[in-house]
Write a protein that holds these residues in place. Structure first.
Motif, mmCIF file in Angstrom:
data_model
loop_
_atom_site.group_PDB
_atom_site.id
_atom_site.type_symbol
_atom_site.label_atom_id
_atom_site.label_comp_id
_atom_site.label_asym_id
_atom_site.label_seq_id
_atom_site.Cartn_x
_atom_site.Cartn_y
_atom_site.Cartn_z
ATOM 1 N N LYS A 14 0.823 -1.214 0.000
ATOM 2 C CA LYS A 14 0.000 0.000 0.000
ATOM 3 C C LYS A 14 0.858 1.265 0.000
ATOM 4 N N GLU A 15 1.902 1.229 0.827
ATOM 5 C CA GLU A 15 2.783 2.394 0.923
ATOM 6 C C GLU A 15 3.503 2.701 -0.389
ATOM 7 N N GLN A 16 3.742 1.648 -1.176
ATOM 8 C CA GLN A 16 4.501 1.834 -2.419
ATOM 9 C C GLN A 16 3.687 2.480 -3.515
ATOM 10 N N ILE A 17 2.369 2.374 -3.424
ATOM 11 C CA ILE A 17 1.534 2.833 -4.536
ATOM 12 C C ILE A 17 1.458 4.359 -4.580
ATOM 13 N N ASP A 18 1.916 4.911 -5.712
ATOM 14 C CA ASP A 18 1.901 6.362 -5.891
ATOM 15 C C ASP A 18 1.117 6.711 -7.164
ATOM 16 N N PRO A 47 2.683 -17.800 -20.963
ATOM 17 C CA PRO A 47 1.978 -16.531 -20.721
ATOM 18 C C PRO A 47 2.120 -15.982 -19.301
ATOM 19 N N LYS A 48 2.354 -16.848 -18.327
ATOM 20 C CA LYS A 48 2.428 -16.339 -16.944
ATOM 21 C C LYS A 48 3.617 -15.394 -16.744
ATOM 22 N N TYR A 49 4.583 -15.441 -17.659
ATOM 23 C CA TYR A 49 5.733 -14.542 -17.519
ATOM 24 C C TYR A 49 5.468 -13.146 -18.090
ATOM 25 N N THR A 50 4.271 -12.895 -18.576
ATOM 26 C CA THR A 50 3.917 -11.556 -19.061
ATOM 27 C C THR A 50 4.123 -10.539 -17.933
ATOM 28 N N PRO A 51 4.953 -9.515 -18.189
ATOM 29 C CA PRO A 51 5.281 -8.583 -17.100
ATOM 30 C C PRO A 51 4.085 -8.034 -16.313
ATOM 31 N N ILE A 52 3.031 -7.615 -16.987
ATOM 32 C CA ILE A 52 1.932 -7.002 -16.242
ATOM 33 C C ILE A 52 1.239 -8.032 -15.340
ATOM 34 N N TYR A 53 1.273 -9.288 -15.743
ATOM 35 C CA TYR A 53 0.661 -10.333 -14.908
ATOM 36 C C TYR A 53 1.434 -10.505 -13.601
ATOM 37 N N LYS A 54 2.735 -10.252 -13.654
ATOM 38 C CA LYS A 54 3.559 -10.359 -12.445
ATOM 39 C C LYS A 54 3.108 -9.342 -11.401
ATOM 40 N N LEU A 55 2.384 -8.332 -11.849
ATOM 41 C CA LEU A 55 1.966 -7.259 -10.943
ATOM 42 C C LEU A 55 0.524 -7.399 -10.473
ATOM 43 N N LEU A 114 6.784 -0.653 -16.186
ATOM 44 C CA LEU A 114 6.462 -1.885 -15.459
ATOM 45 C C LEU A 114 7.516 -2.258 -14.431
ATOM 46 N N VAL A 115 8.789 -2.059 -14.793
ATOM 47 C CA VAL A 115 9.844 -2.497 -13.882
ATOM 48 C C VAL A 115 9.901 -1.603 -12.629
ATOM 49 N N TYR A 116 9.481 -0.376 -12.780
ATOM 50 C CA TYR A 116 9.361 0.522 -11.627
ATOM 51 C C TYR A 116 8.395 -0.119 -10.616
ATOM 52 N N MET A 117 7.328 -0.690 -11.143
ATOM 53 C CA MET A 117 6.336 -1.319 -10.272
ATOM 54 C C MET A 117 6.853 -2.622 -9.662
ATOM 55 N N LYS A 120 8.972 -1.975 -6.749
ATOM 56 C CA LYS A 120 8.184 -1.611 -5.582
ATOM 57 C C LYS A 120 7.396 -2.800 -5.041
ATOM 58 N N ALA A 121 6.962 -3.674 -5.930
ATOM 59 C CA ALA A 121 6.222 -4.858 -5.475
ATOM 60 C C ALA A 121 7.109 -5.734 -4.590
ATOM 61 N N ARG A 122 8.424 -5.703 -4.872
ATOM 62 C CA ARG A 122 9.332 -6.520 -4.061
ATOM 63 C C ARG A 122 9.343 -6.065 -2.607
ATOM 64 N N GLU A 123 9.124 -4.768 -2.381
ATOM 65 C CA GLU A 123 9.061 -4.279 -0.992
ATOM 66 C C GLU A 123 7.916 -4.977 -0.249
ATOM 67 N N GLY A 124 6.787 -5.107 -0.934
ATOM 68 C CA GLY A 124 5.637 -5.761 -0.320
ATOM 69 C C GLY A 124 5.867 -7.243 -0.120
ATOM 70 N N MET A 125 6.442 -7.864 -1.135
ATOM 71 C CA MET A 125 6.677 -9.315 -1.071
ATOM 72 C C MET A 125 7.637 -9.665 0.066
ATOM 73 N N ALA A 126 8.720 -8.905 0.189
ATOM 74 C CA ALA A 126 9.716 -9.197 1.227
ATOM 75 C C ALA A 126 9.101 -9.012 2.612
ATOM 76 N N ALA A 127 8.316 -7.948 2.780
ATOM 77 C CA ALA A 127 7.707 -7.693 4.092
ATOM 78 C C ALA A 127 6.679 -8.761 4.437
ATOM 79 N N ALA A 128 6.091 -9.377 3.403
ATOM 80 C CA ALA A 128 5.102 -10.434 3.643
ATOM 81 C C ALA A 128 5.769 -11.786 3.872
ATOM 82 N N GLY A 129 7.085 -11.829 3.728
ATOM 83 C CA GLY A 129 7.797 -13.096 3.939
ATOM 84 C C GLY A 129 7.804 -13.973 2.707
#
Lengths: 423, 219
Positions: A14-18, A47-55, A114-117, A120-129
């Protein structure tokens, strides 16, 4: 770093979203073009490797937390809240199949970065364990020993001794009041000490004062890679403190794209204040000296060669012309890959991918893109300006039985420097 | 209620409601996005990035290189035909211009009707081709959900009903009413779906272009 939990992760997302991220998600119409720019999709057809799907987890949080309609959809039971299980499933996509190369951000028709996102998504993933164990362990080693690979000061000191013996040049360490403070990456200490000896020779050639720091020598930042800004800050501050204490005017990023991105671009934002020193990649610095006529070289490389642009240096860093100008000074058989500069294809190992054993097979498969690029060129030498790319390129070439040597650009330039003592 | 009454309702109260939802929803969504703001860039930049953002708004109209075009040639071509066609029909069909004149008080020259007819058919064909591609291409089939198909329908309907009304399919007042109704449906769902990209693509391009320009990269 407090204990990871789904709640912490959710809040970190949530904090990462600007505003840019909200605009990016609002703009995506699922055209699929980003898949075509991603080597994990092009080389596997998955298809699962489509960048936007990773987000997708991040998109869900944005929609449900930052749009009125998204909140309504949750209330009415039309959409389900994000779960911990979903995040666990996405670990493979956010860490295991993205090198943060940023090629997708170049092709998106609505202009989504996309890579900017993903960063930032990694911040959430790491904090979630839900960060890979290998990267967590790398972070622990970086904090405790000094680098993610576990290479510390004693190894550096041993290499310094070897280099001083071989070159007869003194490697300055912890010297205050000099112009430059050089950084080095653990891979260079261990596998490519020629970088450090080249640096010593160049500094002597141009007559500049410089030093290494025993407390802030490691250039890479495991905290950025995994997405834990507390750790990233702590590692970065080792460099910032040293640079300020020694009073240098410029910090030199070694041949490492990641380090350049971290220190040159992310650094001041990470510690929330501008640096009071300049940051330059060694290639930028060399090119500056070339332009000022301070590099006297002789002869040309015999091999037909090409240059591999490190993603973080070129596409995400803006250093594109400098390596070519330097190469043209010492090589007259430079041929270029079809996709180069800001559109170069990643070697396949960035973004912490090389540290994850579970991604090894995928990483080597993704190397097929580089193999295809190189095959048509018929070169016998590959030059780059990133030790991490270099290591993976060597591995990929060997795996594919391709006879090609990989060389660092600094080292190649140094080979052609005129020895001023003799002339 | 006969066809004419229906047409009057569609043109009157229904249109006012749809317009209100469209304008309020759109403003709300843009506010939701922009109010999130972003942190200032603290690194020493190579250029300020304001002009760079605008350059990217225009540069992204074309694929960054040949390879990118070749890999997505179909979607780029069909996408352009549909988007250009849609806006030409919307803005340059004479009855539409007369409608806008009523609304805004000024008008502009339109295209000859037969030309609009051809463009409409091309637009419909492009939309159908894009839908088939969405259902058949592995990546697009995988990515697409309800919303992707829903916005296709609400975009397709006004073009189709407009064409049918113009050619007096069935009963003209009914067809015209259905055409206007389909436009109202588009306007109502617009702010709550990815149709919003119509108003956010240039914001996205600007943000991305500006950050890249600060680093010295043309994107």
């Amino acid at each position: 770093m407090s204990a990871a939990s789904f709640e912490r992760g959710y809040n970190a997302f949530k904090e990462q979203i600007d505003a840019p991220i909200a605009s990016y998600f609002s703009s995506c119409i699922h055209c699929g073009m980003c898949a075509q720019a991603c080597l994990f999709y092009t080389e596997t057809g998955e298809p699962k490797y489509t960048p936007i799907y990773k987000l997708e987890p991040m998109r869900k949080i944005w929609e449900q937390e930052y749009t009125l309609f998204g909140k309504l959809k949750v209330l009415l039971g039309i959409s389900q809240k994000l779960t911990d299980a979903e995040l666990a499933e996405w670990q493979e996509l956010i860490y295991g199949s993205c090198t943060l190369c940023g090629r997708c951000s170049m092709v998106c028709p609505v202009g989504n970065d996309l890579v900017y996102m993903i960063h930032k998504a990694r911040e959430g993933m790491a904090a979630a364990g839900h960060a890979p164990h290998s990267l967590i362990e790398g972070n622990q080693r970086a904090i405790n020993i000094g680098s993610a690979t576990g290479v510390g000061l004693p190894t550096l000191q041993a290499q310094i001794k070897n280099i001083e013996r071989d070159t007869g040049i003194k490697i300055p360490i912890d010297v205050p009041g000099v112009e430059y403070m050089a950084l080095i990456s653990a891979i260079e200490i261990l596998n490519y000490p020629e970088y450090l000896s080249s640096l010593a020779k160049i500094m002597k050639h141009v007559g500049k004062t410089w030093t290494l720091s025993s407390k802030g020598f490691e250039a890479t930042n495991a905290g950025i890679q995994i997405g834990v800004s507390d750790i990233a800050k702590e590692l970065l501050m080792r460099i910032v403190n040293e640079a300020e204490e020694l009073g240098v005017s410029t910090v030199i990023s070694p041949e490492c794209g990641h380090a350049y991105m971290v220190i040159r671009w992310e650094g001041p934002n990470l510690i929330a204040r501008p640096f009071n020193f300049k940051v330059q990649h060694i290639v930028e610095l060399l090119d500056e000296w070339r332009e000022q006529g301070q590099l006297e070289t002789e002869g040309f490389e015999k091999a037909r060669l090409t240059f591999h642009d490190p993603c973080q240096l070129a596409r995400r860093g803006g250093v594109i012309e400098q390596p070519r100008k330097l190469l043209n000074m010492v090589a007259n058989q430079l041929v270029e890959m079809e996709d180069r500069g800001k559109m170069n294809w990643c070697c396949g190992a960035g973004g912490g991918l090389a540290a994850q054993e579970e991604s090894e097979a995928l990483r080597l498969k993704a190397f097929n893109r580089k193999r295809t690029q190189l095959k048509t060129l018929k070169v016998s030498q590959l030059v780059t300006a990133c030790a991490h790319c270099r290591e993976h390129l060597e591995e990929g070439l060997e795996n594919n039985d391709m006879k090609m040597s990989v060389v660092g650009l600094t080292e190649m330039v140094v080979k052609h420097l005129v020895d001023k003592n003799e002339t | 209620m006969n066809y004419v009454d229906f047409l009057l309702w569609v043109r009157g109260p229904a249109f006012q409601i749809a317009t209100a939802i469209f304008i309020f929803g759109l403003s709300w969504r843009l506010l939701e996005i922009l109010s999130l703001s972003r942190k200032p860039e603290l690194a020493v930049v190579r250029e300020r990035g304001i002009a760079g953002g605008f350059r990217t708004i225009f540069r992204r109209f074309l694929p960054v290189d040949d390879n990118t075009f070749q890999r997505s040639a179909f979607i780029i071509t069909a996408g352009y035909i549909f988007h250009l066609g849609f806006f030409i029909i919307l803005l340059l069909f004479v009855p539409h211009i007369l409608f806008f004149r009523e609304f805004f008080g000024f008008s502009w020259p339109g295209l000859p009707t037969p030309v609009i007819g051809i463009i409409t058919i091309m637009t419909l064909l492009a939309l159908i081709a894009l839908l088939i591609n969405r259902m058949r291409h592995p990546v697009l089939r995988f990515l697409s959900g309800f919303e992707d198909y829903f916005v296709w329908i609400v975009t397709f309907l006004p073009v189709l009903t407009g064409y049918m009304a113009f050619h007096h399919f069935f009963h003209y007042p009914l067809m015209l009413a259905l055409h206007i109704l389909s436009v109202e449906l588009l306007m109502i769902v617009f702010p709550f779906t990815k149709l919003m990209h119509t108003f956010t693509w240039f914001i996205s391009r600007w943000y991305t272009g500006s950050r890249a320009a600060q680093k010295g990269v043309q994107v």
